[in-house]
Design a protein around this motif. Structure first.
Motif, PDB file in Angstrom:
ATOM      1  N   ARG A 122       0.763  -1.281   0.151  1.00 37.06           N
ATOM      2  CA  ARG A 122      -0.032   0.003  -0.032  1.00 37.06           C
ATOM      3  C   ARG A 122       0.825   1.239   0.093  1.00 37.06           C
ATOM      4  O   ARG A 122       0.454   2.325  -0.612  1.00 37.06           O
ATOM      5  CB  ARG A 122      -0.857  -0.186   1.483  1.00 37.06           C
ATOM      6  CG  ARG A 122      -2.071   1.161   1.344  1.00 37.06           C
ATOM      7  CD  ARG A 122      -2.827   0.960  -0.043  1.00 37.06           C
ATOM      8  NE  ARG A 122      -4.016   1.909   0.096  1.00 37.06           N
ATOM      9  CZ  ARG A 122      -3.984   3.014  -0.579  1.00 37.06           C
ATOM     10  NH1 ARG A 122      -2.769   3.270  -1.087  1.00 37.06           N
ATOM     11  NH2 ARG A 122      -4.875   3.994  -0.623  1.00 37.06           N
ATOM     12  N   GLN A 130       5.283  -8.272   4.554  1.00 33.65           N
ATOM     13  CA  GLN A 130       3.679  -8.156   4.501  1.00 33.65           C
ATOM     14  C   GLN A 130       3.264  -8.041   2.963  1.00 33.65           C
ATOM     15  O   GLN A 130       2.755  -7.050   2.621  1.00 33.65           O
ATOM     16  CB  GLN A 130       3.237  -7.200   5.282  1.00 33.65           C
ATOM     17  CG  GLN A 130       3.579  -7.625   6.986  1.00 33.65           C
ATOM     18  CD  GLN A 130       2.804  -6.388   7.879  1.00 33.65           C
ATOM     19  OE1 GLN A 130       1.881  -5.652   7.353  1.00 33.65           O
ATOM     20  NE2 GLN A 130       3.318  -6.373   9.173  1.00 33.65           N
ATOM     21  N   GLY A 132       0.752  -9.737   1.707  1.00 36.06           N
ATOM     22  CA  GLY A 132      -0.529  -9.847   1.389  1.00 36.06           C
ATOM     23  C   GLY A 132      -0.971 -11.152   0.393  1.00 36.06           C
ATOM     24  O   GLY A 132      -2.085 -11.258   0.158  1.00 36.06           O
ATOM     25  N   ILE A 134      -0.359 -11.300  -2.763  1.00 38.96           N
ATOM     26  CA  ILE A 134      -0.679 -10.616  -4.031  1.00 38.96           C
ATOM     27  C   ILE A 134       0.451 -10.716  -5.070  1.00 38.96           C
ATOM     28  O   ILE A 134       1.567 -10.341  -4.917  1.00 38.96           O
ATOM     29  CB  ILE A 134      -0.984  -8.997  -3.754  1.00 38.96           C
ATOM     30  CG1 ILE A 134      -2.265  -8.874  -2.853  1.00 38.96           C
ATOM     31  CG2 ILE A 134      -1.303  -8.483  -5.058  1.00 38.96           C
ATOM     32  CD1 ILE A 134      -2.381  -7.502  -2.362  1.00 38.96           C
ATOM     33  N   THR A 172     -10.227  -9.436  -4.701  1.00 46.54           N
ATOM     34  CA  THR A 172      -9.581  -9.574  -3.076  1.00 46.54           C
ATOM     35  C   THR A 172      -8.285  -8.691  -2.924  1.00 46.54           C
ATOM     36  O   THR A 172      -7.832  -8.452  -1.989  1.00 46.54           O
ATOM     37  CB  THR A 172      -8.989 -11.183  -3.168  1.00 46.54           C
ATOM     38  OG1 THR A 172     -10.362 -11.893  -3.488  1.00 46.54           O
ATOM     39  CG2 THR A 172      -8.529 -11.419  -2.012  1.00 46.54           C
ATOM     40  N   ALA A 173      -7.490  -8.635  -4.089  1.00 49.41           N
ATOM     41  CA  ALA A 173      -6.336  -7.590  -3.884  1.00 49.41           C
ATOM     42  C   ALA A 173      -6.553  -6.408  -3.457  1.00 49.41           C
ATOM     43  O   ALA A 173      -5.884  -5.877  -2.576  1.00 49.41           O
ATOM     44  CB  ALA A 173      -5.511  -7.746  -5.161  1.00 49.41           C
ATOM     45  N   GLU A 175      -9.163  -5.484  -1.622  1.00 46.83           N
ATOM     46  CA  GLU A 175      -9.501  -5.447   0.023  1.00 46.83           C
ATOM     47  C   GLU A 175      -8.309  -5.724   0.864  1.00 46.83           C
ATOM     48  O   GLU A 175      -8.125  -5.060   2.012  1.00 46.83           O
ATOM     49  CB  GLU A 175     -10.502  -6.790   0.064  1.00 46.83           C
ATOM     50  CG  GLU A 175     -11.841  -6.801  -0.447  1.00 46.83           C
ATOM     51  CD  GLU A 175     -12.397  -7.835  -0.527  1.00 46.83           C
ATOM     52  OE1 GLU A 175     -12.367  -8.930  -0.022  1.00 46.83           O
ATOM     53  OE2 GLU A 175     -13.803  -7.900  -1.029  1.00 46.83           O
ATOM     54  N   ARG A 176      -7.244  -6.534   0.364  1.00 41.73           N
ATOM     55  CA  ARG A 176      -6.111  -6.714   1.163  1.00 41.73           C
ATOM     56  C   ARG A 176      -5.216  -5.355   1.169  1.00 41.73           C
ATOM     57  O   ARG A 176      -4.670  -5.093   2.464  1.00 41.73           O
ATOM     58  CB  ARG A 176      -5.298  -7.915   0.769  1.00 41.73           C
ATOM     59  CG  ARG A 176      -6.011  -9.172   1.028  1.00 41.73           C
ATOM     60  CD  ARG A 176      -5.210 -10.439   0.160  1.00 41.73           C
ATOM     61  NE  ARG A 176      -5.885 -11.547   0.337  1.00 41.73           N
ATOM     62  CZ  ARG A 176      -5.467 -12.760  -0.250  1.00 41.73           C
ATOM     63  NH1 ARG A 176      -4.429 -12.854  -1.039  1.00 41.73           N
ATOM     64  NH2 ARG A 176      -6.165 -13.851   0.033  1.00 41.73           N
ATOM     65  N   THR A 212      -6.743 -12.190  -7.074  1.00 42.69           N
ATOM     66  CA  THR A 212      -5.533 -11.769  -5.882  1.00 42.69           C
ATOM     67  C   THR A 212      -4.423 -11.219  -6.595  1.00 42.69           C
ATOM     68  O   THR A 212      -3.148 -11.322  -6.161  1.00 42.69           O
ATOM     69  CB  THR A 212      -5.256 -12.851  -5.008  1.00 42.69           C
ATOM     70  OG1 THR A 212      -4.860 -14.090  -6.153  1.00 42.69           O
ATOM     71  CG2 THR A 212      -6.263 -13.452  -4.343  1.00 42.69           C
TER      72      THR A 212
END
Length: 407
Positions: A122, A130, A132, A134, A172-173, A175-176, A212
């Motif tokens: 992010r 971390q 995720g 992805i 999903t990616a 959201e994560r 993802t």
């Protein structure tokens, strides 16, 4: 003379009970003991509602799957990189996409390529570990049309944006990463570089790996992220009638030097297998509903036995007034059938309501098969007949004097 004539007369023939009379006398016990009748019918209703609900929800899920496949098509084939004989990750040739396009029955081909060394965060402040889960893929501009996907927010990569640091996130990616919507001011870090989020996809049923994924343009992946240009997965649409013949030649066409290192699959088969698993689970739940229905039948039988014991004076009076054993038996059997039918009707309404409510919540078409409703009614009548048979026979065997002598 008159005495002789009376003695010679045959005994009077008992009046035959019409269907309306059978229903009226059969409902006597239900009217006089409504709470007991309600509780007994409730057991039948729960069993029928469970069975109708399970079948209805399963059928609604199947209808949704059929609708999804009709919208997305069942003619999608995926060609993926497999493993070498040494267990290493295989690579398809850079020309694999162009070679598959030459197959006559193939209508469309698109590709994605896995960018192994690129991770998505992010912001730069997120710890490196971390990730995720992805994955970063280089993607062609025609990917969405080929796999049947659609953007939930923003747009897809086009001939302009796929050359620049723009990224489209799977559902999903997004959201994560905590990205609710695409926009010119929304950025994520891909492979150490900032990319603008231009779109977020809806879930892709036939290509779940994209959910993802962070998807970037092929040119920018090669220029910025060190992508080697080898496709990882090819998505192929072919003529439905010739799908199997295309499937047989895809591996050899995608990688002529090592066709054994290529895996070919049909995503719609995976969805159908998932539905088959769901149907197996449905069979288990139907068994639970059948047990509940059996318990309800035992409750009806118990109610009818108690009813016979409590109504012995009534039975004796009716016998004294000329009712035959068959009419007594018919009365109590009719009462049992009415009791079960009321429970069955309530169960059908409850099960149908549960199915409709759940389907509406999920956005599915509500489907309750006719065979399920017909079978449910038949099951209730069968349960009622079996449950009421013994009490009815027992009532018919009581003699008038014995029944009237009961306090």
């Amino acid at each position: 003379m008159a005495v002789v004539e009376l003695a010679d007369r045959p005994p009077p023939v008992p009046a035959r009970m019409r269907p309306r009379d059978v229903l009226r006398v059969g409902a006597v016990g239900l009217r006089t003991r409504p709470l007991r009748a309600f509780l007994s019918a409730l057991g039948i209703a729960i069993g029928i509602a469970a069975m109708i609900g399970v079948v209805g929800i399963s059928s609604s899920s199947g209808a949704e799957l059929d609708r999804t496949l009709s919208a997305l098509g069942t003619n999608l084939l995926t060609v993926s990189s497999g493993r070498t004989l040494l267990g290493e990750e295989a690579k398809m040739p850079v020309e694999a996409e162009a070679m598959i396009e030459r197959i006559g029955p193939v209508d469309a081909v698109s590709a994605v390529g896995y960018v192994a060394d690129a991770k998505v965060y992010r912001s730069e402040e997120i710890p490196r570990a971390q990730t995720g889960g992805i994955s970063v893929y280089a993607a062609r501009p025609d990917l969405l049309a080929t796999v049947g996907a659609a953007p939930r927010s923003g747009t897809w990569l086009n001939e302009a944006t796929h050359r620049y640091p723009a990224v489209v996130l799977g559902s999903t990616a997004a959201e994560r990463l905590g990205v609710p919507a695409a926009g010119p001011d929304t950025q994520v870090v891909v492979g150490g570089e900032r990319f603008t989020v231009v779109g977020i996809l809806d879930p892709v049923p036939l290509a779940t790996e994209l959910d993802t994924a962070a998807l970037v343009g092929w040119p920018v992946a090669e220029a910025v992220l060190g992508f080697d240009g080898h496709p990882t997965t090819l998505y192929t649409r072919a003529e439905e009638a010739r799908l199997e013949s295309v499937r047989e030649v895809l591996a050899g066409t995608a990688n002529p030097q090592a066709p054994n290192e290529v895996e070919v699959s049909r995503p719609s088969d995976a969805l159908a297998a998932k539905q088959a698993t769901s149907q197996a689970f449905t069979g288990l739940l139907l068994g639970v509903g059948a047990v509940a229905l059996l318990v309800g039948g035992v409750g009806v039988a118990n109610t009818m036995v108690i009813s016979v014991l409590e109504r012995r004076p009534e039975i004796g009076l009716r016998r004294s007034l000329g009712a035959t054993r068959g009419q007594i038996r018919t009365q109590f059997l009719a009462e049992s059938l009415l009791l079960s039918a009321l429970g069955g009707a309530g169960g059908l309404l409850l099960g149908t309501g549960v199915t409709a409510g759940y389907a509406l919540y999920q956005g599915w078409p509500a489907v309750v098969p006719a065979w399920a409703t017909g079978g449910g009614l038949a099951a209730t009548l069968a349960i009622g007949a079996v449950a009421g048979l013994y009490p009815a026979v027992r009532a018919s065997r009581l003699s008038p004097t014995e029944a009237l002598a009961t306090p």
